[in-house]
Design a protein around this motif. Structure first.
Motif, PDB file in Angstrom:
ATOM      1  N   ASP A 180       0.861  -1.192   0.000  1.00 49.74           N
ATOM      2  CA  ASP A 180       0.000   0.000   0.000  1.00 49.74           C
ATOM      3  C   ASP A 180       0.894   1.238   0.000  1.00 49.74           C
ATOM      4  N   PHE A 181       1.562   1.481  -1.122  1.00 48.52           N
ATOM      5  CA  PHE A 181       2.550   2.557  -1.137  1.00 48.52           C
ATOM      6  C   PHE A 181       1.909   3.935  -1.166  1.00 48.52           C
ATOM      7  N   ARG A 182       0.635   4.045  -1.444  1.00 45.62           N
ATOM      8  CA  ARG A 182      -0.026   5.352  -1.413  1.00 45.62           C
ATOM      9  C   ARG A 182      -0.713   5.624  -0.071  1.00 45.62           C
ATOM     10  N   ARG A 183      -0.629   4.692   0.845  1.00 44.30           N
ATOM     11  CA  ARG A 183      -1.130   4.854   2.211  1.00 44.30           C
ATOM     12  C   ARG A 183      -2.603   5.280   2.231  1.00 44.30           C
ATOM     13  N   ASN A 184      -3.435   4.552   1.476  1.00 45.38           N
ATOM     14  CA  ASN A 184      -4.851   4.896   1.451  1.00 45.38           C
ATOM     15  C   ASN A 184      -5.766   3.739   1.816  1.00 45.38           C
ATOM     16  N   ASP A 185      -5.195   2.578   2.182  1.00 45.63           N
ATOM     17  CA  ASP A 185      -6.018   1.448   2.596  1.00 45.63           C
ATOM     18  C   ASP A 185      -6.508   1.650   4.026  1.00 45.63           C
ATOM     19  N   LEU A 186      -7.685   1.121   4.301  1.00 49.95           N
ATOM     20  CA  LEU A 186      -8.217   1.157   5.662  1.00 49.95           C
ATOM     21  C   LEU A 186      -7.929  -0.138   6.406  1.00 49.95           C
ATOM     22  N   GLY A 187      -8.143  -1.279   5.721  1.00 51.52           N
ATOM     23  CA  GLY A 187      -7.877  -2.559   6.353  1.00 51.52           C
ATOM     24  C   GLY A 187      -8.617  -2.673   7.669  1.00 51.52           C
ATOM     25  N   ARG A 188      -7.878  -3.036   8.705  1.00 49.71           N
ATOM     26  CA  ARG A 188      -8.467  -3.142  10.042  1.00 49.71           C
ATOM     27  C   ARG A 188      -8.039  -1.990  10.931  1.00 49.71           C
TER      28      ARG A 188
END
Length: 293
Positions: A180-188
């Motif tokens: 996730d190199f753009r740091r936009n995932d929410l995940g958990r």
């Protein structure tokens, strides 16, 4: 007499049990991946951007941002459309001029509706001001990343644009292998995980945190604007981020900012310097007798 049918294991019963077991296993595998699939869906929605709107000015741009592009003009107005993976309404001003990789570009955006974060420009004499905001050489932050293909413009009162973002494609594909190199995932992640990012020295980290917090909580902060440079942290942005953090800390603690204060359980006596003698009733002075005159 008909032969008595012997009872034995029924093959169909075993097949049914195996089907139920398979469904249960698949269900357990899908449930934890719902957040993963949502992240991939958001990444995919960021690949293409399209918008239109009304604004005053003349502007035109065509090409691959930072590499091979040509543009000229200025406009100010309101745009509606799909940007950064969400449907938004944005009031923006844009000025650009250049060809190939020698390109001057500034954009200011105030988000009226949607989860996208706004952007700011530096005025003359303000921190981060650049007289010639060249994309490659001054580190200016705009809404176009390197290699973005964009075509669009504004003619008098009407404008539109279309963008295809290769880095968003890589981010979408990288998500399938845990990158996730753009740091936009929410995940958990939850709110408490993202709050420290609001104090990062990197403007892009702070921006990503604000967007993710908006997606997690459903809240919007129109007053937040990303500074025009990655190494800039303006007093105005600090103030807005402090307000966001105070609001969300209250949310994490299960309290609202407007909740009543807890009453004090005891009161300490005032310091001795503040303890004055009790007032006494004043008596009028006696009038002198006539003998003493």
């Amino acid at each position: 007499m008909p032969k008595r049918r012997e009872l034995g294991p029924n093959p169909s019963v075993g097949v049914i049990h195996r089907k139920h077991l398979l469904v249960a296993v698949l269900g357990l595998a899908v449930v934890p991946s719902c957040a993963f699939l949502k992240d991939r869906g958001r990444d995919l929605a960021r690949v293409v951007e399209v918008d239109g709107g009304v604004g005053t000015g003349f502007n035109a741009h065509l090409g691959f941002s930072h590499v091979a592009e040509a543009g000229l003009g200025w406009y100010s107005g309101t745009r509606w459309g799909l940007r950064e993976g969400a449907f938004v309404r944005v009031e923006e001003e844009r000025a650009e001029f250049g060809i190939l990789f020698v390109y001057l570009h500034e954009v200011r955006q105030h988000v009226v509706g949607g989860a996208m974060a706004g952007r700011d420009t530096a005025r003359m004499l303000a921190p981060g001001y650049e007289r010639f905001p060249l994309q490659w050489f001054t580190g200016q932050l705009t809404d176009r990343e390197p290699l973005d293909f964009h075509v669009g413009g504004n003619f008098a009162l009407i404008g539109a644009g279309l963008s295809i973002r290769p880095l968003a494609i890589l981010d979408f594909l990288g998500g399938f292998v845990g990158v996730d190199f753009r740091r936009n995932d929410l995940g958990r992640r939850d709110v408490s995980d993202l709050l420290p990012d609001l104090r990062s020295a990197d403007a892009l980290v702070r921006r990503a945190a604000v967007v993710r917090l908006a997606l997690l909580t459903g809240k919007r902060w129109p007053k937040y604007h990303t500074p025009p440079r990655r190494d800039l942290f303006t007093p105005e942005e600090r103030r807005v981020l402090a307000e966001i953090e105070a609001e969300l800390v209250g949310l994490v603690d299960g309290q609202s900012r407007s909740a009543a204060h807890v009453a004090a359980t005891s009161l300490e006596p005032p310091p001795a310097v503040h303890r004055l003698p009790a007032p006494t009733e004043a008596e009028p002075a006696s009038r002198p007798s006539s003998a003493s005159r």
